[in-house]
Write a protein that holds these residues in place. Structure first.
Motif, PDB file in Angstrom:
ATOM      1  N   GLY A 165       0.222   4.275  -2.328  1.00  0.00           N
ATOM      2  CA  GLY A 165      -0.217   3.917  -3.674  1.00  0.00           C
ATOM      3  C   GLY A 165      -1.471   3.061  -3.663  1.00  0.00           C
ATOM      4  O   GLY A 165      -1.537   2.036  -4.337  1.00  0.00           O
ATOM      5  N   VAL A 166      -2.476   3.471  -2.903  1.00  0.00           N
ATOM      6  CA  VAL A 166      -3.661   2.632  -2.716  1.00  0.00           C
ATOM      7  C   VAL A 166      -4.403   2.339  -4.025  1.00  0.00           C
ATOM      8  O   VAL A 166      -5.115   1.339  -4.124  1.00  0.00           O
ATOM      9  N   GLY A 167      -4.242   3.201  -5.028  1.00  0.00           N
ATOM     10  CA  GLY A 167      -4.934   2.951  -6.288  1.00  0.00           C
ATOM     11  C   GLY A 167      -4.151   2.079  -7.243  1.00  0.00           C
ATOM     12  O   GLY A 167      -4.702   1.580  -8.226  1.00  0.00           O
ATOM     13  N   VAL A 168      -2.874   1.858  -6.951  1.00  0.00           N
ATOM     14  CA  VAL A 168      -2.028   1.108  -7.879  1.00  0.00           C
ATOM     15  C   VAL A 168      -1.384  -0.114  -7.243  1.00  0.00           C
ATOM     16  O   VAL A 168      -1.437  -1.211  -7.777  1.00  0.00           O
ATOM     17  N   THR A 169      -0.752   0.057  -6.079  1.00  0.00           N
ATOM     18  CA  THR A 169      -0.037  -1.071  -5.466  1.00  0.00           C
ATOM     19  C   THR A 169      -0.658  -1.548  -4.162  1.00  0.00           C
ATOM     20  O   THR A 169      -0.640  -2.734  -3.870  1.00  0.00           O
ATOM     21  N   GLY A 170      -1.157  -0.625  -3.363  1.00  0.00           N
ATOM     22  CA  GLY A 170      -1.731  -1.019  -2.076  1.00  0.00           C
ATOM     23  C   GLY A 170      -0.706  -1.538  -1.089  1.00  0.00           C
ATOM     24  O   GLY A 170      -1.051  -2.144  -0.071  1.00  0.00           O
ATOM     25  N   SER A 171       0.575  -1.302  -1.344  1.00  0.00           N
ATOM     26  CA  SER A 171       1.623  -1.818  -0.463  1.00  0.00           C
ATOM     27  C   SER A 171       1.650  -1.050   0.857  1.00  0.00           C
ATOM     28  O   SER A 171       1.155   0.075   0.955  1.00  0.00           O
ATOM     29  N   LYS A 172       2.244  -1.672   1.846  1.00  0.00           N
ATOM     30  CA  LYS A 172       2.310  -1.078   3.184  1.00  0.00           C
ATOM     31  C   LYS A 172       3.733  -0.611   3.486  1.00  0.00           C
ATOM     32  O   LYS A 172       4.704  -1.310   3.204  1.00  0.00           O
ATOM     33  N   GLN A 173       3.844   0.578   4.057  1.00  0.00           N
ATOM     34  CA  GLN A 173       5.138   1.059   4.538  1.00  0.00           C
ATOM     35  C   GLN A 173       5.061   1.254   6.050  1.00  0.00           C
ATOM     36  O   GLN A 173       4.089   1.799   6.568  1.00  0.00           O
ATOM     37  N   THR A 174       6.093   0.780   6.725  1.00  0.00           N
ATOM     38  CA  THR A 174       6.203   0.949   8.171  1.00  0.00           C
ATOM     39  C   THR A 174       7.305   1.959   8.447  1.00  0.00           C
ATOM     40  O   THR A 174       8.426   1.811   7.973  1.00  0.00           O
TER      41      THR A 174
END
Length: 245
Positions: A165-174
């Motif tokens: 979700g780089v355009g909305v949250t930018g969160s990271k998933q491992t």
């Protein structure tokens, strides 16, 4: 999982899972702004059962997917209740009476889709919201709760991490990989009902994996597709079984 009714769409004024923001900044001398959501990072696990030679996925209803699918069939976007009308009851997404029997008409609003429109196939996953636990420990808990397998932390192999979700949250998933057998199975899985989770454990045979991954009639996350491709490239030769690429 298949009974969805009494749908209401209301403004989200507070949440334990996401917060909306607007950032203003200059980029190369140009003033810009961007709306984004702050949310938790997450972990996911590709689980492979070495006893039955199948992948263990989860299947669950996702409200965001369901509402998105409903929006696609509507002539106008569904609007939440106005925040100013605090005393007014929340708006309710009602099915027009003429559409409750399944009849369709171009002159009426689109009928409420079946619950299956919001059901997706996913990797076992969870939020990184326990600061006292490592990513591996959180992943282990999710595998146990959602799928019923007790996997030692030392048996979790990190595949990679990436931004979602780089355009909305930018969160990271491992993303991790775990091999299990029937000896590791200590429960039925299904998540935590007390937290509102309703999860179905799904088995995908190894030889059908790639066909499953690219079958667009089976809604799934990108994590499923990517992880199956990763397995084919890195682990498939170990088991000497075709994955139908």
């Amino acid at each position: 999982m298949e009974q969805i009714n009494n749908i209401q769409v209301v403004p989200c004024t507070s949440s334990n899972y996401l917060r909306p923001f607007r950032v203003h900044y200059n980029q190369n001398g140009t003033k810009k702004s961007w709306d984004f959501m702050q949310t938790h990072d997450s972990v996911s696990v590709l689980i492979f059962n070495t006893t039955s030679h199948c992948f263990i996925l989860v299947k669950q209803f996702r409200p965001a997917v369901y509402m998105s699918e409903w929006e696609r069939s509507k002539p106008k976007p569904l609007q939440p209740a106005e925040e100013e009308s605090a005393e007014a009851p929340p708006t309710e997404a009602k099915v027009p009476e003429e559409n409750q029997t399944g009849d369709s008409s171009e002159e009426t609003a689109s009928p409420q889709p079946p619950a299956s429109a919001g059901v997706t196939y996913e990797l076992c996953a969870g939020l990184v919201d326990k600061p006292n636990l490592s990513l591996e420990e959180i992943a282990r808990q999710e595998v146990l709760e959602e799928c019923g397998y007790d996997v030692p932390v030392t048996k979790l192999r990190k595949i990679t991490s990436y931004r979602s979700g780089v355009g909305v949250t930018g969160s990271k998933q491992t993303m991790f990989y775990a091999e299990v057998s029937e000896e590791n199975r200590v429960g039925e899985g299904g998540g935590k009902p007390q937290e509102g989770e309703l999860i179905e454990v799904v088995k995908v045979p190894l030889h059908e994996a790639m066909t499953f991954a690219f079958d667009e009639s089976l809604p799934k996350t990108m994590g499923v597709i990517f992880s199956f491709i990763w397995f084919h490239s890195n682990m498939s030769p170990k088991y000497k079984i075709s994955t139908n690429v």
